[in-house]
Design an enzyme around this catalytic site. Sequence first.
Site, PDB file in Angstrom:
ATOM      1  N   GLU A   1      -6.573  -2.438   7.258  1.00  0.00           N
ATOM      2  CA  GLU A   1      -5.633  -1.314   6.856  1.00  0.00           C
ATOM      3  C   GLU A   1      -5.981   0.222   7.412  1.00  0.00           C
ATOM      4  OE1 GLU A   1      -5.363  -0.085   2.803  1.00  0.00           O
ATOM      5  OE2 GLU A   1      -2.713   0.469   2.761  1.00  0.00           O
TER       6      GLU A   1
ATOM      7  N   ALA B   1     -12.382   3.012  -0.562  1.00  0.00           N
ATOM      8  CA  ALA B   1     -12.787   1.798  -0.808  1.00  0.00           C
ATOM      9  C   ALA B   1     -11.351   0.735   0.413  1.00  0.00           C
ATOM     10  CB  ALA B   1     -13.166   1.874  -1.595  1.00  0.00           C
ATOM     11  N   MET B   2     -11.554  -0.126   0.330  1.00  0.00           N
ATOM     12  CA  MET B   2     -10.704  -1.092   0.157  1.00  0.00           C
ATOM     13  C   MET B   2     -10.105  -2.362  -0.177  1.00  0.00           C
ATOM     14  SD  MET B   2      -7.866  -1.481   2.599  1.00  0.00           S
ATOM     15  CE  MET B   2      -6.832  -2.646   2.235  1.00  0.00           C
ATOM     16  N   GLU B   3      -9.138  -2.519  -0.695  1.00  0.00           N
ATOM     17  CA  GLU B   3      -9.106  -3.544  -1.233  1.00  0.00           C
ATOM     18  C   GLU B   3      -8.605  -5.286  -1.272  1.00  0.00           C
ATOM     19  OE1 GLU B   3      -6.486  -1.190  -0.723  1.00  0.00           O
ATOM     20  OE2 GLU B   3      -4.627  -2.078  -0.945  1.00  0.00           O
ATOM     21  N   ASN B   4      -8.864  -5.432   0.550  1.00  0.00           N
ATOM     22  CA  ASN B   4      -8.932  -6.939   0.864  1.00  0.00           C
ATOM     23  C   ASN B   4      -9.570  -8.045   0.106  1.00  0.00           C
ATOM     24  OD1 ASN B   4      -9.425  -5.097   3.597  1.00  0.00           O
ATOM     25  ND2 ASN B   4     -11.445  -5.122   2.802  1.00  0.00           N
TER      26      ASN B   4
ATOM     27  N   HIS C   1      -9.556   1.069  -9.338  1.00  0.00           N
ATOM     28  CA  HIS C   1      -8.311   1.025  -8.404  1.00  0.00           C
ATOM     29  C   HIS C   1      -8.241  -0.326  -7.174  1.00  0.00           C
ATOM     30  CE1 HIS C   1      -5.999   3.525  -5.602  1.00  0.00           C
ATOM     31  NE2 HIS C   1      -5.767   2.856  -4.670  1.00  0.00           N
ATOM     32  N   GLU C   2      -8.996  -1.240  -6.765  1.00  0.00           N
ATOM     33  CA  GLU C   2      -8.928  -1.108  -5.691  1.00  0.00           C
ATOM     34  C   GLU C   2      -9.283  -3.151  -6.510  1.00  0.00           C
ATOM     35  OE1 GLU C   2      -8.801  -0.468  -3.431  1.00  0.00           O
ATOM     36  OE2 GLU C   2      -9.960   1.509  -3.529  1.00  0.00           O
TER      37      GLU C   2
ATOM     38  N   HIS D   1      -5.514  -3.205  -7.495  1.00  0.00           N
ATOM     39  CA  HIS D   1      -4.503  -3.922  -6.067  1.00  0.00           C
ATOM     40  C   HIS D   1      -4.388  -4.945  -6.263  1.00  0.00           C
ATOM     41  CE1 HIS D   1      -3.089   0.018  -4.028  1.00  0.00           C
ATOM     42  NE2 HIS D   1      -4.716   0.011  -3.715  1.00  0.00           N
TER      43      HIS D   1
END
Length: 850
Positions: free
Chosen positions: A122, A255-258, A290-291, A294
């Site tokens: 992202e 952080a990232m929600e992959n 949060h992640e 998502h």
Amino acid sequence: MKDAQPATIYLKDYQPFTHLVDSVHLTFRLAPSATRVLSRIAFRPDPKAPARPFHLDGEGLTLISARIDGKEVSPEITPTGLICEVPDAPFLWEAEVEIDPASNTALEGLYRSNGMYCTQCEAEGFRKITYYPDRPDVMSVFTVRIEGEEPVMLSNGNPGDSGEGWAEWHDPWPKPAYLFALVAGDLLAHPDSFTTRSGRDVALNIWVRPGDEDKCAFGMEALKRSMTWDEEVYGREYDLDIFNIVAVDDFNMGAMENKGLNIFNSSCVLASPETSTDANFERIEAIIAHEYFHNWTGNRITCRDWFQLCLKEGLTVFRDAQFTSDMRSAPVKRIEDVIALRARQFREDNGPLAHPVRPHSFVEINNFYTATVYEKGAELIGMLKTLVGDAAYDKALDLYFTRHDGDAATIEDWLRVFEDVTGRDLTQFKRWYEDAGTPRLHVSDDFNTGTYTINFKQETPPTPGQDSKPPRVIPIALGLLDQSGTEIHETTILEMTEAEQSFTFEGLSARPVPSILRGFSAPVIVTREATNAERAFLLAHDTDTFNKWESGRALARDGLVAMIRDGAAPDDLYLDAIATMARDDTLDPAFRALALGLPSQEDLAQTLFEGGHTPDPLAIWEALETLRHARAEAMQDTTTRLYAKYQVTGPYAPDAAQSGARALANAALDMITRLDGGRQAQAQYDSADNMTQQLAALGNLIRGGRGDHAISAFYDQWHHDRLVIDKWFSLQILNADPSETADVAETLTRHPDFTLKNPNRFRATLGALSMSPAGFHRADGAGYRLLADWLMQLDPLNPQTTARMCTAFETWKRFDGDRQAMIRTELERILALPGLSRDTTEMVTRILGA
Ligand code: TRP
Ligand code: ZN
């Protein structure tokens, strides 16, 4: 290389991609400097899309070969991708590219961090991995094969077959490329499991580098709480057999929600009482939630294009705030969020970077992951919920999930479900998404023979590209108290839709005291001539915890403004009222700690500027110090008692109750240290068995000018722990005397542990400088120069973090002519750097303004 003319992208130009993607197969042959990526992608013309040449995004790729339906083709390679002649029918695209993860310092695409491979896609990082339509409205099912020596090799979805030197993954849920992820390395799992309410067993893992495995337990519990909460509150279940989280040291954001493989900045997942503060624990719990959230708001329903970013981010921030409110204290969470909103979003909205929650255009989308899109985006959801009511909100969300599951949706789709469920016309509400700027809400009132009238006038100042703003719908939560402090009119929502509007309350025996904008029911700036006595009264009596806090804050702020502007002495009414509040043991200690907090330097600068005065950062700092000192003297007995009473005994827990007690005791310690020469702080430092206590003590010692010994002791104790050493860097800067902040920061940039390659460390140093207003704005410009020097060094390595940190300069037009001239010089110096990234070019250009 800087593009000749960075192109502006407009929402109004949206067009779908020419093709649909039926499936994606990727094979990764991992090698640090020469990874091969083989792609096999089934394309089919989209009958609904206008005919255009077939274009795939790609950046920094070496194309080895490309085939269509098995036949070699020679596409035209451009700086941003490729164009190829394709059949007017479904076809199979096969390509092999080579990439160089080891030299990827931008931390977008596939890169190396501490010997492991990881990805960040992202918003537009997938195009650095292979040629692809890298846009969120192109969704497909991915199958991934990883070949390499790494002991652990992960991707999205469910695990498939694996063997010596290879592993396969299959993600059954169609997704856009920005949710792709791959991780490979020498990792250890902290495993657990979760059974969903429909009985699906899910394997859970937090993957870390050896040595960090004792810092996973809290994150895992937070994950399970999040999964349960989303089932209970939103009816959303997890949808794969496995959910993996990986901790990575080098990461541009939190952080990232992959899909099925969340990747976290290690600072946002690793936690232990010895190394993490209470605030860290709360933040980690919120980010894990949060992640995870998502997965439904972002992944199952994604965004049509990046202009719709708030569709997933605003909603997911709103959901994680609801979660934190349920896990901890709702009023405390609300106060914390409003403090952050004012510090970051109001600042943004009132400066050259102001933009709508849904922007109309951008050059570099990474520059729009902002407080406005995230935090104001969440405020809009809160207002919508207030306007339609809780039951209608729940119904609308159910409809959103059923109607749009699997879609790449828009804000129009989102508002439509609320219109369909409630029959309301949300045309006016949509202005909150379209128009930038923080509305000012001017309030006056009037009492006449039993009738109380409250008058509101709204006004939104111009923002770049938007000169005049029509009135918005503003939900104003209002309560009324009588003069004895009894609530005579409980909270009602006044719906303001006009530029000016009055509301009346009849049959009152005396003039009431209004409690306006309870719970901060709208992200606006209220301006009202209120007496100090009324503020002290509401601090003592308001039944709305947020407004109770707000009254104390306003009282402190007005007193500080008078000190800064008119040289007034600290306000006795404030000192009395705040001491009375602090002594009241029926009040939540966490609330009292927040109420003892003073308005930030940023908050005061905004207030002064708003009132037509040029803020002097040093004068602001000095007024705050003077007030803190006066308060410490006025409250001496109270602080000693509070400090003793709120010492936590027994084993450490990062819960709301214990952290509230520690926060109050540490607020007391700040006052004690101002009078005892640091004796108590040193005692706390020496006996601390958790980071909250240790760090609070160290901060006090540094502020009191007695930190040298503890600073080196702390380093000796923690030099092996990256995340603690980040705290060590920032604490010294944040607590330095303003005359020395820039020098302390400069000295730390020469410390052997300082590095440009790790965004956490860079932020701990230069970010801390820019978050110390009095030091950063030192009159000789040393702070500006130091930051600009380092941003210019970082830009070639990591444009995204550089551009983000340029926001330190976004307030420059508030200041005096000398400071403005010095900042302009630095901004122009940055802009002149040969090869400056598109990210930083856009930010600096916007900050400089037309
Ligand atoms: N989607 C992420 C989140 O809010 C944000 C994010 C993580 C991100 N890493 C990024 C955005 C890199 C842009 C670039 O949870
Ligand atoms: Zn998010």
